[in-house]
Design an enzyme around this catalytic site. Structure first.
Site, mmCIF file in Angstrom:
data_model
loop_
_atom_site.group_PDB
_atom_site.id
_atom_site.type_symbol
_atom_site.label_atom_id
_atom_site.label_comp_id
_atom_site.label_asym_id
_atom_site.label_seq_id
_atom_site.Cartn_x
_atom_site.Cartn_y
_atom_site.Cartn_z
ATOM 1 N N THR A 23 0.816 -1.197 0.000
ATOM 2 C CA THR A 23 0.000 0.000 0.000
ATOM 3 C C THR A 23 0.857 1.258 0.000
ATOM 4 O OG1 THR A 23 -0.251 0.548 2.366
ATOM 5 C CG2 THR A 23 -1.543 -1.322 1.502
ATOM 6 N N ASN B 241 3.284 -1.257 8.863
ATOM 7 C CA ASN B 241 4.601 -0.641 8.761
ATOM 8 C C ASN B 241 4.522 0.874 8.583
ATOM 9 O OD1 ASN B 241 7.546 -0.340 7.811
ATOM 10 N ND2 ASN B 241 6.405 0.192 5.957
ATOM 11 N N TYR C 86 6.439 11.729 18.666
ATOM 12 C CA TYR C 86 6.764 10.446 18.024
ATOM 13 C C TYR C 86 6.933 9.367 19.083
ATOM 14 C CZ TYR C 86 9.107 6.933 15.159
ATOM 15 O OH TYR C 86 9.430 5.759 14.522
ATOM 16 N N LYS D 268 4.431 6.096 19.561
ATOM 17 C CA LYS D 268 4.956 4.738 19.459
ATOM 18 C C LYS D 268 4.779 3.978 20.775
ATOM 19 C CE LYS D 268 6.424 4.321 15.202
ATOM 20 N NZ LYS D 268 5.908 3.261 14.298
ATOM 21 N N VAL E 1 17.332 3.120 11.077
ATOM 22 C CA VAL E 1 17.405 2.284 9.875
ATOM 23 C C VAL E 1 17.816 3.186 8.710
ATOM 24 C CG1 VAL E 1 16.165 0.668 8.386
ATOM 25 C CG2 VAL E 1 15.567 0.845 10.819
ATOM 26 N N THR F 7 17.105 4.609 6.000
ATOM 27 C CA THR F 7 16.012 5.003 5.113
ATOM 28 C C THR F 7 15.947 6.527 5.070
ATOM 29 O OG1 THR F 7 14.368 5.064 6.898
ATOM 30 C CG2 THR F 7 14.702 2.948 5.777
#
Length: 234
Positions: free
Chosen positions: A37, A78, A141, A145, A174, A176
């Site tokens: 998605t 995710n 954030y 989480k 990570v 990214t």
């Protein structure tokens, strides 16, 4: 636990970063079909993936995606956002926006797909958390989480009688776009994806994907100064 081979999986945020690595790893492990998605499904580039438009915070978008993906047996939540709003100075709307994506978004998706997974004989849900679920260093954030972690723990209890197991994955930085500004050790998306799928196949309650995450989790029972050196008294 659930077998990846022959499964039908939906990955939210499946067009880039960890999501894209998950889609690739799922097909490598023999998944029958993977819905990837994205807000813009044209950004999904895997040749075998089924692109699916989804805005996780929009109930109508979630309902439309669920209507198109009636064969799902594994759900991977995710998709997320990193607003990092400050509780004292940032607009409250920014904090709400963080929670809409990181807490209410996966909740909407899970509520839409639980009946589908149950109807298909049961399966698995994997939720992506963060080491910041346990350390309040990133404002809204971290809070979103932490709330999502609690949601995962509650869902695990609620869904086990319905034949659906739940895994929470915690990870630090990570490599990214989201962590492009960070100068320090980072996990690769491929490593995180592999550990996530190992967790699904082994039926793990939690996956701690790097040394930092394992260190922080081990320190949760310590005094506050252990996790927050700035609070330690001289």
């Amino acid at each position: 636990m659930a077998n990846i081979e022959g499964s039908v999986v939906l990955v939210t945020g499946g067009s880039r970063g960890i999501g894209r690595a998950l889609v690739e790893a799922l097909y490598e492990r023999g998944a029958k079909k993977v819905y990837a998605t994205a807000r813009d499904p044209k950004t999904v580039t895997h040749p075998d993936a089924v692109p699916l438009a989804l805005e996780v915070s929009d109930p109508a978008s979630v309902a439309a995606a669920a209507e198109q993906a009636q064969d799902v047996t594994i759900l991977i939540n995710n998709a997320g956002a990193a607003v990092n709003a400050n509780f004292l100075d940032s607009p409250v709307e920014d904090i709400r926006r963080e929670f809409e994506t990181n807490f209410y978004g996966p909740l909407l998706v899970t509520r839409a797909f639980v009946p589908i997974i149950e109807r298909n004989g049961g399966g698995h849900i994997l939720n992506f958390h963060s080491v910041l679920s346990w350390v309040g260093l990133a404002g809204s954030y971290s809070a979103s989480k932490a709330a999502f972690w609690s949601q995962t723990n509650s869902l695990r209890l609620d869904l086990k009688p319905r034949g659906i197991e739940v895994t929470g994955l915690h990870v630090g930085y990570v490599d990214t776009d989201m962590a492009a500004h960070v100068d320090g050790p980072k996990s690769t998306p491929e490593s995180v994806a592999a550990q996530a799928l190992d967790g699904i196949e082994s039926g793990a309650f939690e996956v701690l994907a790097d040394d930092l995450t394992r260190q922080v989790k081990a320190g949760l029972s310590a005094e506050g100064g252990a996790l927050y050196p700035q609070l330690a008294t001289a």
